[in-house]
Every structure is written in C-alpha cells, then in structure tokens.
Design a protein around this motif. Sequence first.
Motif, short mmCIF file in Angstrom:
data_model
loop_
_atom_site.label_atom_id
_atom_site.label_comp_id
_atom_site.label_asym_id
_atom_site.label_seq_id
_atom_site.Cartn_x
_atom_site.Cartn_y
_atom_site.Cartn_z
N GLY A 27 17.66 4.10 -2.49
CA GLY A 27 17.89 5.60 -2.77
C GLY A 27 16.46 6.40 -3.13
O GLY A 27 16.77 7.29 -3.79
N PHE A 28 15.47 5.72 -3.09
CA PHE A 28 14.20 6.30 -3.28
C PHE A 28 14.00 7.53 -2.52
O PHE A 28 14.51 7.62 -1.44
N THR A 29 13.36 8.55 -3.13
CA THR A 29 12.78 9.57 -2.41
C THR A 29 11.24 9.59 -1.72
O THR A 29 10.42 9.03 -2.50
N GLY A 30 11.12 9.47 -0.50
CA GLY A 30 9.91 9.24 0.04
C GLY A 30 9.29 11.02 -0.20
O GLY A 30 9.80 11.97 0.19
N HIS A 31 7.89 10.68 -0.37
CA HIS A 31 7.09 12.07 -0.33
C HIS A 31 6.02 12.02 0.64
O HIS A 31 5.96 13.17 1.31
N VAL A 32 5.22 10.95 0.83
CA VAL A 32 4.37 11.19 1.89
C VAL A 32 3.95 9.62 2.30
O VAL A 32 4.06 8.60 1.82
N LYS A 33 3.65 9.40 3.79
CA LYS A 33 3.27 8.31 4.39
C LYS A 33 2.07 8.36 5.03
O LYS A 33 1.78 9.56 5.54
N TRP A 34 1.19 7.36 4.92
CA TRP A 34 0.00 7.39 5.92
C TRP A 34 -0.32 6.24 6.72
O TRP A 34 0.60 5.23 6.53
N ASP A 35 -1.48 5.88 7.34
CA ASP A 35 -1.50 4.59 7.89
C ASP A 35 -1.47 3.33 7.40
O ASP A 35 -0.84 2.21 7.68
N ARG A 36 -2.00 3.30 6.10
CA ARG A 36 -1.75 2.29 5.24
C ARG A 36 -1.11 2.33 3.67
O ARG A 36 -1.34 1.62 3.07
N GLY A 37 -0.26 3.33 3.74
CA GLY A 37 0.81 3.41 2.56
C GLY A 37 1.81 4.49 2.66
O GLY A 37 1.94 5.18 3.57
N ALA A 38 2.23 4.64 1.50
CA ALA A 38 3.38 5.73 1.25
C ALA A 38 3.27 5.85 -0.44
O ALA A 38 3.48 5.05 -0.93
N TYR A 39 3.91 7.11 -0.77
CA TYR A 39 4.36 7.27 -1.94
C TYR A 39 5.86 7.68 -1.96
O TYR A 39 5.99 8.65 -1.22
N CYS A 48 4.07 3.32 -5.18
CA CYS A 48 3.03 3.51 -4.15
C CYS A 48 3.27 2.12 -3.14
O CYS A 48 3.08 1.10 -3.72
N LEU A 49 3.44 2.15 -1.84
CA LEU A 49 3.53 1.06 -1.01
C LEU A 49 2.08 1.13 -0.31
O LEU A 49 1.48 2.15 0.26
N SER A 50 1.39 -0.14 -0.37
CA SER A 50 -0.06 -0.14 0.03
C SER A 50 0.06 -1.26 1.18
O SER A 50 0.47 -2.66 0.81
N LEU A 51 -0.49 -1.11 2.38
CA LEU A 51 -0.57 -2.09 3.25
C LEU A 51 -1.60 -3.21 3.16
O LEU A 51 -2.69 -2.95 2.87
N ASP A 52 -1.18 -4.22 2.76
CA ASP A 52 -1.82 -5.53 2.24
C ASP A 52 -1.09 -6.75 2.52
O ASP A 52 0.12 -6.77 2.90
N GLU A 53 -1.52 -7.94 2.41
CA GLU A 53 -0.88 -9.02 2.42
C GLU A 53 -0.53 -9.58 1.05
O GLU A 53 -1.02 -9.77 0.09
N PRO A 54 0.87 -9.44 0.79
CA PRO A 54 1.38 -9.52 -0.44
C PRO A 54 1.04 -10.97 -1.09
O PRO A 54 1.33 -11.74 -0.09
N ASP A 55 1.17 -11.36 -2.12
CA ASP A 55 0.90 -12.64 -2.90
C ASP A 55 1.85 -12.72 -3.96
O ASP A 55 1.79 -12.43 -5.02
N VAL A 56 3.02 -13.31 -3.45
CA VAL A 56 4.23 -13.30 -4.56
C VAL A 56 4.03 -14.55 -5.03
O VAL A 56 3.99 -15.84 -4.42
N ARG A 57 4.40 -14.61 -6.38
CA ARG A 57 4.34 -15.82 -7.24
C ARG A 57 5.65 -16.18 -7.44
O ARG A 57 6.87 -15.73 -7.32
#
Length: 132
Positions: A27-39, A48-57
């Motif tokens: 149920g988050f509200t999306g504001h903007v999206k671009w090639d490598r991310g979104a707010y 902020c969602l940022s296109l990258d390789e997650p390193d989950v611990r």
Amino acid sequence: MLKGLNHITLAVRDVDAALAFYVDLLGFTGHVKWDRGAYLSVGELWLCLSLDEPDVREDYSHIAFDASEEDFPRITLCLQNAGVTCWKTNQSEGDSLYVLDPDGHKLEIHCGNLRSRLEALEKEPYAGLVWL
C-alpha cells in the motif's frame, strides 16, 4: 543534532517487481520511477528503490512498518495469499508478521510502538535489561 529519519534506500534487482510489492501488496504511494529507481512513501516515510545487486545479510537487521490492529489480519492474509516468504515467527509484544521482499530484504509488519514495547519489558524484561 539529528532530527529524525530522512529516508531509506533499498537495493533492488528489478524496480518494477519491487514497485509491485511495495505499492500493490503493502500500500505504499508511488511518486516517480526512472530507469534505475523509484521514490515511494508510506505515512511520513520516504523509500527509495535503487537498481543494484542486493547484499542481504543473515542477521536480525530489518525494517518494521506500522499497522493497526484492525488492518493486521487483512494485511497478513494478503501477503500470505501472494506467497510472500516469512523469515521469523513473532515472539515479542504486539502482532508482527516478518516477511521478505522480492530481493530478500527483511521486513516486519508490526502492531505496537515503543511505548507498548517498554510496557511489555516492565512485565517481562529481557536478560540483562538495564533502563537508561
């Protein structure tokens, strides 16, 4: 002095899949999206969602989101029906559902707040608890 939390940025493999999870399921509200991310936002939180390789611990680090007691059963059912993976069983005060997002980030949906947690600790203190 710090004033509070500004924003959280999460590395994601697929921006569209992460958007679907956070917007459609949580149920988050999306504001903007671009090639490598979104707010996105929920309440006062900026995500902020940022296109990258997650390193989950493998530790207990996680992000907890607030839910009302009235909405908790509906949220839980929605996430279970979507096949979202649970990573922990709740053992503390208040209802909590611990889930993984599509990139393995550990999330908690929690009913309660710091006050309710401290009240619970007055009744059942953790081992070695010291009040500051």
